[in-house]
Motif scaffolding. Structure first.
Motif, PDB file in Angstrom:
ATOM      1  N   VAL A  65       0.824  -1.149  -0.043  1.00 34.64           N
ATOM      2  CA  VAL A  65       0.055  -0.154  -0.027  1.00 34.64           C
ATOM      3  C   VAL A  65       1.061   1.363  -0.041  1.00 34.64           C
ATOM      4  CG1 VAL A  65      -1.898   1.376   1.314  1.00 34.64           C
ATOM      5  CG2 VAL A  65      -1.849  -1.231   1.209  1.00 34.64           C
ATOM      6  N   ASP A  66       0.476   2.035  -0.897  1.00 31.33           N
ATOM      7  CA  ASP A  66       1.176   3.528  -0.894  1.00 31.33           C
ATOM      8  C   ASP A  66       0.164   4.446   0.049  1.00 31.33           C
ATOM      9  OD1 ASP A  66       3.369   2.728  -2.544  1.00 31.33           O
ATOM     10  OD2 ASP A  66       2.079   2.946  -4.372  1.00 31.33           O
ATOM     11  N   ALA A  67       0.992   5.121   0.723  1.00 26.87           N
ATOM     12  CA  ALA A  67       0.322   6.301   1.722  1.00 26.87           C
ATOM     13  C   ALA A  67       0.463   7.661   1.428  1.00 26.87           C
ATOM     14  CB  ALA A  67       0.568   5.970   2.918  1.00 26.87           C
ATOM     15  N   ARG A  68      -0.592   8.318   0.827  1.00 22.04           N
ATOM     16  CA  ARG A  68      -0.306   9.849   0.645  1.00 22.04           C
ATOM     17  C   ARG A  68      -1.231  10.642   1.308  1.00 22.04           C
ATOM     18  NH1 ARG A  68      -0.890   6.496  -3.683  1.00 22.04           N
ATOM     19  NH2 ARG A  68       0.758   6.454  -5.428  1.00 22.04           N
ATOM     20  N   PRO A  69      -0.775  12.212   1.532  1.00 19.32           N
ATOM     21  CA  PRO A  69      -1.460  13.029   2.344  1.00 19.32           C
ATOM     22  C   PRO A  69      -3.015  13.028   1.935  1.00 19.32           C
ATOM     23  CG  PRO A  69       0.527  13.997   1.497  1.00 19.32           C
ATOM     24  CD  PRO A  69       0.360  12.750   0.964  1.00 19.32           C
ATOM     25  N   GLY A  70      -3.839  13.097   2.930  1.00 18.53           N
ATOM     26  CA  GLY A  70      -5.253  13.102   2.764  1.00 18.53           C
ATOM     27  C   GLY A  70      -5.908  11.693   2.635  1.00 18.53           C
ATOM     28  N   GLU A  71      -5.248  10.803   2.959  1.00 16.44           N
ATOM     29  CA  GLU A  71      -5.756   9.109   2.846  1.00 16.44           C
ATOM     30  C   GLU A  71      -5.762   8.965   4.329  1.00 16.44           C
ATOM     31  OE1 GLU A  71      -3.935   7.215  -1.210  1.00 16.44           O
ATOM     32  OE2 GLU A  71      -3.134   6.822   0.750  1.00 16.44           O
ATOM     33  N   LEU A  72      -6.840   8.146   4.487  1.00 19.03           N
ATOM     34  CA  LEU A  72      -6.979   7.537   6.056  1.00 19.03           C
ATOM     35  C   LEU A  72      -7.009   5.925   5.641  1.00 19.03           C
ATOM     36  CD1 LEU A  72      -8.941   8.187   8.877  1.00 19.03           C
ATOM     37  CD2 LEU A  72      -9.442   5.884   7.994  1.00 19.03           C
ATOM     38  N   HIS A  73      -5.979   5.189   6.469  1.00 19.81           N
ATOM     39  CA  HIS A  73      -5.886   3.821   6.583  1.00 19.81           C
ATOM     40  C   HIS A  73      -6.261   3.014   7.517  1.00 19.81           C
ATOM     41  CE1 HIS A  73      -3.247   4.029   2.770  1.00 19.81           C
ATOM     42  NE2 HIS A  73      -3.198   5.132   2.965  1.00 19.81           N
ATOM     43  N   PHE A  74      -7.161   1.927   7.286  1.00 21.76           N
ATOM     44  CA  PHE A  74      -7.657   1.277   8.508  1.00 21.76           C
ATOM     45  C   PHE A  74      -7.023  -0.214   8.410  1.00 21.76           C
ATOM     46  CE2 PHE A  74     -10.715  -1.835  10.188  1.00 21.76           C
ATOM     47  CZ  PHE A  74     -10.769  -1.294  11.645  1.00 21.76           C
ATOM     48  N   ILE A  75      -6.696  -0.659   9.653  1.00 25.74           N
ATOM     49  CA  ILE A  75      -6.110  -2.012   9.520  1.00 25.74           C
ATOM     50  C   ILE A  75      -6.631  -2.712  10.839  1.00 25.74           C
ATOM     51  CG2 ILE A  75      -4.052  -3.526   9.776  1.00 25.74           C
ATOM     52  CD1 ILE A  75      -2.443  -0.882   8.590  1.00 25.74           C
ATOM     53  N   PRO A  76      -7.371  -3.713  10.732  1.00 31.05           N
ATOM     54  CA  PRO A  76      -7.908  -4.556  11.817  1.00 31.05           C
ATOM     55  C   PRO A  76      -6.996  -4.955  12.715  1.00 31.05           C
ATOM     56  CG  PRO A  76      -8.237  -5.825  10.028  1.00 31.05           C
ATOM     57  CD  PRO A  76      -7.736  -4.559   9.301  1.00 31.05           C
ATOM     58  N   ALA A  77      -7.390  -5.688  13.905  1.00 31.01           N
ATOM     59  CA  ALA A  77      -6.398  -6.382  14.676  1.00 31.01           C
ATOM     60  C   ALA A  77      -5.858  -7.737  14.138  1.00 31.01           C
ATOM     61  CB  ALA A  77      -7.172  -6.848  16.163  1.00 31.01           C
ATOM     62  N   GLY A  78      -4.844  -8.104  14.248  1.00 29.60           N
ATOM     63  CA  GLY A  78      -4.328  -9.290  13.661  1.00 29.60           C
ATOM     64  C   GLY A  78      -3.681  -9.434  12.487  1.00 29.60           C
ATOM     65  N   VAL A  79      -3.700  -8.253  11.675  1.00 29.60           N
ATOM     66  CA  VAL A  79      -2.842  -8.129  10.552  1.00 29.60           C
ATOM     67  C   VAL A  79      -1.574  -8.283  10.600  1.00 29.60           C
ATOM     68  CG1 VAL A  79      -2.761  -6.826   8.414  1.00 29.60           C
ATOM     69  CG2 VAL A  79      -5.081  -7.553   9.420  1.00 29.60           C
ATOM     70  N   GLU A  80      -0.738  -8.871   9.809  1.00 33.73           N
ATOM     71  CA  GLU A  80       0.550  -8.676   9.891  1.00 33.73           C
ATOM     72  C   GLU A  80       1.137  -7.426   8.989  1.00 33.73           C
ATOM     73  OE1 GLU A  80       4.048 -12.166   9.539  1.00 33.73           O
ATOM     74  OE2 GLU A  80       3.194 -11.477   7.405  1.00 33.73           O
ATOM     75  N   ILE A  81       1.524  -6.569   9.494  1.00 36.12           N
ATOM     76  CA  ILE A  81       2.055  -5.050   8.993  1.00 36.12           C
ATOM     77  C   ILE A  81       3.526  -5.178   8.855  1.00 36.12           C
ATOM     78  CG2 ILE A  81       2.046  -2.839   9.405  1.00 36.12           C
ATOM     79  CD1 ILE A  81      -0.227  -3.303  11.509  1.00 36.12           C
ATOM     80  N   HIS A  82       4.182  -4.609   7.597  1.00 38.39           N
ATOM     81  CA  HIS A  82       5.607  -4.218   7.290  1.00 38.39           C
ATOM     82  C   HIS A  82       5.583  -3.109   6.992  1.00 38.39           C
ATOM     83  CE1 HIS A  82       6.515  -8.816   6.593  1.00 38.39           C
ATOM     84  NE2 HIS A  82       5.278  -8.737   6.529  1.00 38.39           N
ATOM     85  N   ALA A  83       6.285  -2.144   7.770  1.00 41.96           N
ATOM     86  CA  ALA A  83       6.615  -0.802   7.347  1.00 41.96           C
ATOM     87  C   ALA A  83       7.738  -0.757   6.558  1.00 41.96           C
ATOM     88  CB  ALA A  83       6.780  -0.169   8.524  1.00 41.96           C
ATOM     89  N   LEU A  84       7.410  -0.487   5.260  1.00 42.26           N
ATOM     90  CA  LEU A  84       8.676  -0.753   4.049  1.00 42.26           C
ATOM     91  C   LEU A  84       9.252   0.624   4.163  1.00 42.26           C
ATOM     92  CD1 LEU A  84       6.473  -2.759   1.677  1.00 42.26           C
ATOM     93  CD2 LEU A  84       8.043  -3.578   3.477  1.00 42.26           C
ATOM     94  N   ASP A  85       8.623   1.656   3.857  1.00 42.61           N
ATOM     95  CA  ASP A  85       9.183   2.910   3.861  1.00 42.61           C
ATOM     96  C   ASP A  85       8.487   4.154   4.306  1.00 42.61           C
ATOM     97  OD1 ASP A  85      10.783   4.950   2.985  1.00 42.61           O
ATOM     98  OD2 ASP A  85      10.252   4.808   0.874  1.00 42.61           O
ATOM     99  N   VAL A  86       8.536   4.323   5.567  1.00 44.48           N
ATOM    100  CA  VAL A  86       7.521   5.267   6.209  1.00 44.48           C
ATOM    101  C   VAL A  86       8.396   6.410   6.840  1.00 44.48           C
ATOM    102  CG1 VAL A  86       5.946   3.460   6.733  1.00 44.48           C
ATOM    103  CG2 VAL A  86       7.787   3.859   8.249  1.00 44.48           C
ATOM    104  N   ALA A  87       9.690   6.585   6.642  1.00 43.59           N
ATOM    105  CA  ALA A  87      10.377   7.645   7.399  1.00 43.59           C
ATOM    106  C   ALA A  87       9.880   8.938   7.258  1.00 43.59           C
ATOM    107  CB  ALA A  87      11.744   7.357   7.187  1.00 43.59           C
ATOM    108  N   GLU A  88       9.292   9.085   5.986  1.00 50.55           N
ATOM    109  CA  GLU A  88       8.774  10.628   5.597  1.00 50.55           C
ATOM    110  C   GLU A  88       7.230  10.897   5.910  1.00 50.55           C
ATOM    111  OE1 GLU A  88      10.753  13.077   4.345  1.00 50.55           O
ATOM    112  OE2 GLU A  88      12.471  11.360   4.388  1.00 50.55           O
ATOM    113  N   LEU A  89       6.645   9.776   6.516  1.00 41.91           N
ATOM    114  CA  LEU A  89       5.347   9.910   6.743  1.00 41.91           C
ATOM    115  C   LEU A  89       5.001  10.953   8.073  1.00 41.91           C
ATOM    116  CD1 LEU A  89       3.320   6.566   6.236  1.00 41.91           C
ATOM    117  CD2 LEU A  89       3.159   8.396   5.078  1.00 41.91           C
TER     118      LEU A  89
END
Length: 298
Positions: A65-89
């Motif tokens: 998933v790509d994250a951009r300004p103005g977006e809202l991301h919802f992730i439920p409990a129990g999902v495996e999450i990888h923060a690949l490139d988030v230093a600028e967020l």
């Protein structure tokens, strides 16, 4: 012949580890360089949504998933999450126990099809969504989240009631936005894994085993175990335990039943095993957790 490499074991992240105290709710303001990019998988025992206010980033949960300004991301409990490139967020992170959604109307934000109704409240639902917010809605959400952050940090008289009210307003705003600009769910697991998770959700308070789950879906135990682990990042036992812990938290907060009674009611024949598992998941024994959550303002 070399043995195939094992999938790296994920790290479990709890609300207590984030710093949540009296309420099963936590807010963080994320500034640029606050988050660390990592390919190490993390599985949260809480649901979360992230409101992006600046920068861009990339992560993976059910898909990349790509994250951009103005977006809202919802992730439920129990999902495996990888923060690949988030230093600028930059943005706001709101993490919460799914049981907090129990007081809301039985419709998840973004639910278009009837099968999506109530999915956000279920630990067994592997369902995420992404909304591109209108400017007016984004500003309202930022103000609400900032007010919620203040309540949780300052903890003035009645802050728990105020925080719950603000949380309800937040979720209501998301439901309104989803009705106007539905984005649809991100990919969910295949039919087999959905059937497995549904069976676990329905029978989690009974003394069921992996063999029982496999028999219910007509597959072998090893096949089910591999499919669930590969598609969700959690084992069948992990899902079973999380459902039981969610119900245990509800009963600890809403009843005066003893820890021993609650343990037996949520599928544990051995209270010692229940206490040990609860402490591993929450950092506190059930008794201490109940006392701390009832201290202020209830």
């Amino acid at each position: 012949m070399p043995r195939p490499s094992r999938k790296p074991r994920h790290r479990i992240l709890t609300l207590a580890a984030l710093g949540a105290r009296e309420l099963p709710l936590h807010v963080s303001h994320i500034a640029s360089r606050t988050l660390l990019s990592s390919y190490e998988p993390v599985v949260a025992t809480f649901a979360l949504f992230f409101l992006v206010t600046g920068g861009t980033g990339q992560g993976r949960h059910l898909e990349q998933v790509d994250a951009r300004p103005g977006e809202l991301h919802f992730i439920p409990a129990g999902v495996e999450i990888h923060a690949l490139d988030v230093a600028e967020l930059e943005g706001w992170l709101v993490a919460f126990d799914p049981t907090l959604l129990g007081s809301l109307e039985p419709e998840a934000p973004g639910s278009g099809a009837g099968s999506a109704a109530g999915l956000a409240r279920s630990l067994g639902a592997r369902w995420s969504f992404r909304l591109l917010l209108g400017e007016a809605r984004r500003q309202r959400l930022e103000l609400l989240i900032a007010a919620l952050d203040t309540e949780l940090r300052d903890q003035q008289f009645g802050f728990e009631r105020a925080a719950r009210a603000l949380f309800t307003l937040l979720m209501t705003e998301l439901q309104r936005e989803a009705r106007v600009h539905p984005a649809g769910p991100l990919p969910s697991p295949g039919r087999l894994v959905r059937d497995v998770l549904a069976f676990v959700a329905t029978h989690s308070l009974k003394p069921i085993s992996l063999a029982d789950v496999a028999a219910a879906v007509g597959r072998t135990a090893s096949y089910v175990a591999t499919a669930v682990r590969d598609e969700t990042g959690l084992t069948v036992g992990d899902w079973l335990r999380e459902h039981r812990m969610a119900e245990a938290r509800r009963r600890l907060l809403e009843t005066t039943l003893s820890v021993e009674s609650i343990a037996s009611q949520v599928g544990y024949s051995d209270v010692t095993a229940f206490v040990r598992g609860f402490r591993r998941a929450h950092g506190l024994t059930p008794r201490v957790w109940r006392e701390r959550h009832r201290q202020a303002g209830d």
